[in-house]
Design a protein around this motif. Structure first.
Motif, PDB file in Angstrom:
ATOM      1  N   VAL A 203       0.869  -1.173   0.000  1.00  0.00           N
ATOM      2  CA  VAL A 203       0.000   0.000   0.000  1.00  0.00           C
ATOM      3  C   VAL A 203       0.911   1.230   0.000  1.00  0.00           C
ATOM      4  O   VAL A 203       1.659   1.455   0.952  1.00  0.00           O
ATOM      5  CB  VAL A 203      -0.924   0.044   1.232  1.00  0.00           C
ATOM      6  N   ASP A 204       0.869   1.987  -1.075  1.00  0.00           N
ATOM      7  CA  ASP A 204       1.673   3.203  -1.213  1.00  0.00           C
ATOM      8  C   ASP A 204       0.701   4.361  -1.338  1.00  0.00           C
ATOM      9  O   ASP A 204       0.259   4.700  -2.437  1.00  0.00           O
ATOM     10  CB  ASP A 204       2.576   3.089  -2.447  1.00  0.00           C
ATOM     11  N   ALA A 205       0.323   4.948  -0.211  1.00  0.00           N
ATOM     12  CA  ALA A 205      -0.708   5.984  -0.192  1.00  0.00           C
ATOM     13  C   ALA A 205      -0.408   6.978   0.919  1.00  0.00           C
ATOM     14  O   ALA A 205      -0.212   6.585   2.072  1.00  0.00           O
ATOM     15  CB  ALA A 205      -2.085   5.352   0.025  1.00  0.00           C
ATOM     16  N   ILE A 207      -0.532   9.745   3.899  1.00  0.00           N
ATOM     17  CA  ILE A 207      -1.399   9.850   5.075  1.00  0.00           C
ATOM     18  C   ILE A 207      -1.298  11.245   5.684  1.00  0.00           C
ATOM     19  O   ILE A 207      -0.209  11.804   5.818  1.00  0.00           O
ATOM     20  CB  ILE A 207      -1.029   8.790   6.125  1.00  0.00           C
ATOM     21  N   VAL A 219      -6.014   8.484   4.331  1.00  0.00           N
ATOM     22  CA  VAL A 219      -5.283   8.585   3.071  1.00  0.00           C
ATOM     23  C   VAL A 219      -5.804   9.816   2.352  1.00  0.00           C
ATOM     24  O   VAL A 219      -6.995   9.934   2.075  1.00  0.00           O
ATOM     25  CB  VAL A 219      -5.482   7.328   2.204  1.00  0.00           C
ATOM     26  N   THR A 229       3.315   0.666   3.196  1.00  0.00           N
ATOM     27  CA  THR A 229       3.185  -0.539   4.017  1.00  0.00           C
ATOM     28  C   THR A 229       3.212  -1.765   3.115  1.00  0.00           C
ATOM     29  O   THR A 229       2.438  -1.849   2.148  1.00  0.00           O
ATOM     30  CB  THR A 229       1.861  -0.541   4.810  1.00  0.00           C
ATOM     31  N   CYS A 245       2.750  -7.270   8.433  1.00  0.00           N
ATOM     32  CA  CYS A 245       2.955  -5.964   7.802  1.00  0.00           C
ATOM     33  C   CYS A 245       4.360  -5.456   8.101  1.00  0.00           C
ATOM     34  O   CYS A 245       4.814  -5.523   9.247  1.00  0.00           O
ATOM     35  CB  CYS A 245       1.936  -4.945   8.323  1.00  0.00           C
ATOM     36  N   GLN A 254      -0.396   4.263  10.816  1.00  0.00           N
ATOM     37  CA  GLN A 254      -0.203   3.896   9.412  1.00  0.00           C
ATOM     38  C   GLN A 254      -0.861   2.586   9.010  1.00  0.00           C
ATOM     39  O   GLN A 254      -1.620   2.539   8.031  1.00  0.00           O
ATOM     40  CB  GLN A 254       1.293   3.828   9.080  1.00  0.00           C
ATOM     41  N   HIS A 258      -3.982   2.308   6.446  1.00  0.00           N
ATOM     42  CA  HIS A 258      -3.777   1.629   5.166  1.00  0.00           C
ATOM     43  C   HIS A 258      -4.661   0.394   5.010  1.00  0.00           C
ATOM     44  O   HIS A 258      -5.201   0.133   3.930  1.00  0.00           O
ATOM     45  CB  HIS A 258      -2.308   1.248   5.014  1.00  0.00           C
ATOM     46  N   TYR A 261      -8.035   1.525   4.215  1.00  0.00           N
ATOM     47  CA  TYR A 261      -8.062   2.082   2.862  1.00  0.00           C
ATOM     48  C   TYR A 261      -8.241   0.999   1.798  1.00  0.00           C
ATOM     49  O   TYR A 261      -8.930   1.209   0.797  1.00  0.00           O
ATOM     50  CB  TYR A 261      -6.770   2.851   2.621  1.00  0.00           C
TER      51      TYR A 261
END
Length: 324
Positions: A203-205, A207, A219, A229, A245, A254, A258, A261
């Protein structure tokens, strides 16, 4: 834990009236380049209002000169920040039965139980990990002030597991640098809602604060920080999944944000999860492993902590619902 970009560069000379705080230096990265007030928010994880206060008080210097809120900071610039000392709330030592995984003259690694707050805050100055540490240790790093002595990174009150505490400023700087450079690694175990159709993912988002609820993170592209993450599915159950994780960054809440999300909120999470969930005393999230290089010797070290009994029992009960 929010990432910091503290560096060991020499602090520029400062005006005589700018000496009552904790002077820190920060290197501006690509993500922080731009207006000084916004950059300070990202670097120090403070509000825009607090950022402006520091700037208006002449406590933020670039090449010996106080910056303005709109000063354009470029990647590579080094700023000096004189942060006023936090007001003491009479944080007192308290004898506690701390679960110490490792300890030497530079660091101490603690397995924090669910329900324990890491450091004091107004309205909550007793029973925290810091209170226990003050009773156990003669001295702790003062870099983060009287309210957070030795604290390099945090985990939430209702998250259990490992965190490392610095006993001196040398260790603190080293550990903070490792976290910033992503050479220190943290692994979490979690039970989340809904099984996964795949075995792993990232998960590349970014915050930031939730605009609808300032007590929550979300996010968002607005006033946010990059967050990454990586996760691996260890087991799928009928209605849940057990995941590992790995944090690449350390933003507030985080993993919880995530996982929500991507549609797999952490079970038992009262803030980000659904009302109908597994019964527990907090989110089923555990900081299971921590890897770092020892600040003094450079030795690579890995620490692990077992799941708390409640978490382990819930996981065992779910075994009857395993999806093969």
């Amino acid at each position: 834990m929010s990432e910091r970009n503290d560096v060991t560069a020499q602090v520029p000379d400062t005006p005589e009236d700018m000496t009552d705080g904790n002077i820190q230096t920060f290197t501006i990265g690509e993500d922080q380049a731009g207006r000084a007030d916004k950059a300070l928010c990202l670097l120090m994880d403070i509000s825009r209002a607090r950022s402006r206060e520091l700037i208006d008080d002449g406590r933020v210097l670039l090449q010996d000169t106080p910056v303005k809120p709109k000063t354009d900071l470029k990647a590579g610039d080094v700023i000096a920040v004189d942060r006023p000392p936090e007001q003491s709330l009479d944080v007192l030592p308290e004898d506690m039965d701390l679960d110490i995984i490792y300890e030497d003259s530079d660091i101490i690694v603690i397995n924090k139980p669910t329900g324990m707050v890491v450091h004091p805050a107004p309205g909550h100055v007793n029973g925290t990990l810091v209170n226990g540490l003050l009773a156990h240790c003669k001295d702790l790093s003062g870099i983060n002030g009287v309210m957070r002595p030795g604290i390099v990174h945090r985990i939430d009150k209702d998250t259990s597991g490992l965190l490392v505490v610095a006993k001196n400023d040398m260790a603190h700087q080293s550990l903070a640098d490792q976290l910033a450079k992503k050479t220190a690694h943290r692994e979490y175990r979690a039970i989340v809602h809904h099984p996964f159709p795949h075995t792993h993912g990232t998960v590349d988002a970014p915050i930031g604060r939730d605009e609808k609820d300032r007590q929550c993170m979300a996010v968002t592209a607005k006033n946010s920080k990059p967050a990454v993450t990586h996760f691996e599915v260890l087991e799928n159950f009928r209605n849940y999944a057990y995941v590992l994780c790995r944090l690449e960054t350390g933003r507030t809440h985080q993993i919880r944000v995530h996982m929500k999300y991507i549609g797999h909120p952490v079970a038992g999470d009262p803030k980000y999860g659904p009302r109908k969930t597994l019964e527990s005393h907090g989110q089923l999230l555990h900081a299971a492993a921590l890897e770092l290089d020892h600040p003094r010797t450079g030795e690579h070290m890995r620490f692990e902590a077992p799941l708390e009994p409640e978490f382990a029992k819930i996981l065992q009960d779910l075994e009857s619902e395993v999806i093969q």
